[in-house]
Design an enzyme around this catalytic site. Structure first.
Site, PDB file in Angstrom:
ATOM      1  N   LYS A 130       0.698  -1.047  -0.203  1.00 46.15           N
ATOM      2  CA  LYS A 130       0.156   0.022  -0.007  1.00 46.15           C
ATOM      3  C   LYS A 130       0.999   1.211   0.043  1.00 46.15           C
ATOM      4  O   LYS A 130       0.423   2.177  -0.608  1.00 46.15           O
ATOM      5  CB  LYS A 130      -0.936  -0.020   1.182  1.00 46.15           C
ATOM      6  CG  LYS A 130      -1.875  -1.108   0.981  1.00 46.15           C
ATOM      7  CD  LYS A 130      -3.032  -1.170   2.106  1.00 46.15           C
ATOM      8  CE  LYS A 130      -3.637  -2.418   2.386  1.00 46.15           C
ATOM      9  NZ  LYS A 130      -4.126  -2.927   1.057  1.00 46.15           N
ATOM     10  N   ASN A 138       2.417   1.583  -3.565  1.00 49.37           N
ATOM     11  CA  ASN A 138       1.324   1.751  -4.527  1.00 49.37           C
ATOM     12  C   ASN A 138       1.130   3.498  -4.468  1.00 49.37           C
ATOM     13  O   ASN A 138       0.841   4.124  -5.475  1.00 49.37           O
ATOM     14  CB  ASN A 138       0.204   0.943  -4.467  1.00 49.37           C
ATOM     15  CG  ASN A 138       0.303  -0.564  -4.628  1.00 49.37           C
ATOM     16  OD1 ASN A 138       1.513  -0.844  -5.092  1.00 49.37           O
ATOM     17  ND2 ASN A 138      -0.463  -1.292  -3.927  1.00 49.37           N
ATOM     18  N   GLU A 162       0.497  -0.973   7.188  1.00 48.65           N
ATOM     19  CA  GLU A 162       1.307  -2.090   6.962  1.00 48.65           C
ATOM     20  C   GLU A 162       2.689  -2.412   7.273  1.00 48.65           C
ATOM     21  O   GLU A 162       3.317  -3.275   6.955  1.00 48.65           O
ATOM     22  CB  GLU A 162       1.160  -2.512   5.261  1.00 48.65           C
ATOM     23  CG  GLU A 162      -0.034  -3.071   4.867  1.00 48.65           C
ATOM     24  CD  GLU A 162       0.057  -3.427   3.300  1.00 48.65           C
ATOM     25  OE1 GLU A 162      -0.872  -4.167   2.948  1.00 48.65           O
ATOM     26  OE2 GLU A 162       1.029  -2.883   2.550  1.00 48.65           O
ATOM     27  N   ASN A 209     -12.217   2.740   3.473  1.00 48.33           N
ATOM     28  CA  ASN A 209     -13.156   2.244   2.426  1.00 48.33           C
ATOM     29  C   ASN A 209     -14.277   1.703   3.478  1.00 48.33           C
ATOM     30  O   ASN A 209     -14.438   1.943   4.804  1.00 48.33           O
ATOM     31  CB  ASN A 209     -12.816   0.917   1.733  1.00 48.33           C
ATOM     32  CG  ASN A 209     -12.464  -0.193   2.698  1.00 48.33           C
ATOM     33  OD1 ASN A 209     -12.675  -0.180   3.754  1.00 48.33           O
ATOM     34  ND2 ASN A 209     -11.359  -1.068   2.059  1.00 48.33           N
ATOM     35  N   LEU A 257     -16.293   4.531  -1.901  1.00 50.12           N
ATOM     36  CA  LEU A 257     -17.423   3.594  -2.148  1.00 50.12           C
ATOM     37  C   LEU A 257     -17.443   2.767  -3.369  1.00 50.12           C
ATOM     38  O   LEU A 257     -18.283   2.381  -3.941  1.00 50.12           O
ATOM     39  CB  LEU A 257     -18.797   4.372  -2.134  1.00 50.12           C
ATOM     40  CG  LEU A 257     -18.839   5.370  -1.128  1.00 50.12           C
ATOM     41  CD1 LEU A 257     -20.078   6.482  -1.168  1.00 50.12           C
ATOM     42  CD2 LEU A 257     -19.292   4.733   0.260  1.00 50.12           C
ATOM     43  N   GLY A 275     -18.202   5.892  -5.974  1.00 50.01           N
ATOM     44  CA  GLY A 275     -17.406   7.077  -5.887  1.00 50.01           C
ATOM     45  C   GLY A 275     -16.951   7.252  -4.331  1.00 50.01           C
ATOM     46  O   GLY A 275     -16.410   6.270  -3.601  1.00 50.01           O
ATOM     47  N   ASP A 332      -5.483   2.612  -3.478  1.00 51.33           N
ATOM     48  CA  ASP A 332      -4.086   3.209  -3.368  1.00 51.33           C
ATOM     49  C   ASP A 332      -3.972   4.456  -4.390  1.00 51.33           C
ATOM     50  O   ASP A 332      -3.588   5.546  -4.285  1.00 51.33           O
ATOM     51  CB  ASP A 332      -3.114   2.111  -3.501  1.00 51.33           C
ATOM     52  CG  ASP A 332      -3.025   1.257  -2.434  1.00 51.33           C
ATOM     53  OD1 ASP A 332      -3.587   1.690  -1.463  1.00 51.33           O
ATOM     54  OD2 ASP A 332      -2.513   0.056  -2.719  1.00 51.33           O
ATOM     55  N   ALA A 385      -7.502   3.205 -12.371  1.00 51.80           N
ATOM     56  CA  ALA A 385      -6.683   1.952 -11.913  1.00 51.80           C
ATOM     57  C   ALA A 385      -7.285   0.579 -12.069  1.00 51.80           C
ATOM     58  O   ALA A 385      -6.846  -0.516 -11.946  1.00 51.80           O
ATOM     59  CB  ALA A 385      -6.387   2.370 -10.413  1.00 51.80           C
ATOM     60  N   SER A 443      -0.940  -0.074 -12.363  1.00 50.17           N
ATOM     61  CA  SER A 443      -2.243   0.469 -12.579  1.00 50.17           C
ATOM     62  C   SER A 443      -2.669   2.000 -12.411  1.00 50.17           C
ATOM     63  O   SER A 443      -3.740   2.287 -13.039  1.00 50.17           O
ATOM     64  CB  SER A 443      -3.544  -0.164 -12.042  1.00 50.17           C
ATOM     65  OG  SER A 443      -3.432  -0.271 -10.641  1.00 50.17           O
TER      66      SER A 443
HETATM   67  O1  RIB Z   1      -3.933  -2.262  -1.741  1.00 50.64           O
HETATM   68  C1  RIB Z   1      -3.221  -3.375  -2.603  1.00 50.64           C
HETATM   69  C2  RIB Z   1      -1.931  -3.993  -1.636  1.00 50.64           C
HETATM   70  O2  RIB Z   1      -2.446  -4.424  -0.806  1.00 50.64           O
HETATM   71  C3  RIB Z   1      -1.559  -4.881  -2.528  1.00 50.64           C
HETATM   72  O3  RIB Z   1      -0.341  -4.166  -3.580  1.00 50.64           O
HETATM   73  C4  RIB Z   1      -0.652  -5.651  -1.681  1.00 50.64           C
HETATM   74  O4  RIB Z   1       0.795  -5.475  -1.621  1.00 50.64           O
HETATM   75  C5  RIB Z   1      -1.303  -5.242  -0.387  1.00 50.64           C
HETATM   76  O5  RIB Z   1      -0.321  -4.446   0.360  1.00 50.64           O
END
Ligand code: RIB
Length: 288
Positions: A42, A45, A140, A184, A205, A209, A236, A264, A273
């Site tokens: 995350k 990304n 994370e 979310n 959502l 949206g 992300d 994405a 993406s």
């Molecule tokens: O939000 C998607 C991501 O969640 C993925 O790329 C995966 O690595 C996890 O971290």
């Protein structure tokens, strides 16, 4: 206006993605339809999404001293993200086992690997955070590092955006340092007892949206209609784009982010993406 300076303190994973027609039930073996490895996590990304949306982005995190680690660093660099503060530590990089079904929905299991080593911030990390317009974090990496980063940002007038994913209990000192929480619907339910405490709450959502609830107003933006193939990383892409546009023109940040999230979903993979600023602007124009 100059490019918004964004510092992301977060995770970077190698995504191991299997496509299936449907998810297996417990104990069942299924034949998948394809398999791919691609950059994810995350934090990474969102850093890549912010850079492609027009931000000047520094990423603080850790990769392992394995092949995945080298590839992940390269992917960040190629997207224009500054990886000077990305550590390489002994051991494996983070990985995510992802399954995507025929409806573009996903299941994800993350194994932290090197991400678990991000427990402390250096003086150089702290300086970067103090000099940024926005600090962008997720959950994370160890929450102590996220909290320290957020508190330092708050005391230096850097806007703190937290995407509390995967959702977990948040310490008061972290909640008190957050300016904008992006969740979310599942995370909104899980964190319902604290969402009133932040100045700005963004709830995504999906195809519906997103909503922005601030202390003095509420706004909704629709997601432009697209044909999705993989929703991995769409949140992300939304968050990275939102962080950039919040600094450039906050009146359109929600619409801009919804367009980024929609785009994405039209491409497989997470980091790859996230759309460019030009692509986001073009979609906004064609769907106006
Ligand atoms: O939000 C998607 C991501 O969640 C993925 O790329 C995966 O690595 C996890 O971290």
């Amino acid at each position: 206006m100059s490019e918004p300076r964004i510092v992301v303190v977060g995770s970077v994973n190698m995504d191991l993605t299997t496509s299936v027609y449907r998810f297996p039930v417990p104990g069942e073996t299924l034949l998948g339809t394809s398999f791919a490895t691609s950059a994810g996590g995350k934090g990474s990304n969102q850093a890549i999404a912010a850079a492609k949306a027009g931000g000047d982005v520094i990423f603080i995190g850790a990769v392992g001293d394995d092949g995945f680690g080298r590839e992940l660093r390269q992917t960040l660099n190629a997207a224009g993200v500054d990886t000077t503060l990305l550590r390489t530590v002994n051991g494996p990089s983070g990985v995510a086992a992802i399954t995507v079904d025929a409806h573009a929905e996903n299941n994800i299991i993350v194994v932290a690997g090197a991400n678990g080593s991000v427990t402390e911030l250096t003086d150089i990390d702290l300086d970067a955070i103090a000099n940024a317009d926005v600090l962008l974090c997720q959950l994370e990496i160890p929450i102590a590092a996220v909290t320290a980063a957020a508190q330092h940002a708050r005391s230096n007038d850097t806007t703190v955006i937290l995407n509390p994913s995967p959702a977990q209990g948040l310490p008061n000192k972290l909640i008190d340092a957050v300016d904008i929480l992006i969740v979310n619907q599942t995370e909104a339910d899980q964190l319902s007892s604290i969402t009133d405490r932040v100045e700005h709450l963004v709830t995504t959502l999906g195809a519906g949206g997103a909503d922005l609830r601030s202390r003095d107003c509420a706004v909704h933006a629709d997601s432009p209609k697209v044909t999705p193939v993989d929703t991995t990383g769409a949140g992300d892409a939304f968050t990275g784009a939102f962080a950039v546009e919040w600094i450039l023109d906050r009146t359109r940040a929600l619409h801009f982010a919804c367009a980024a999230g929609s785009l994405a979903t039209t491409v497989h993979g997470a980091a790859a993406s996230s759309p460019t600023r030009n692509a986001i602007e073009a979609l906004l124009e064609s769907s106006a």
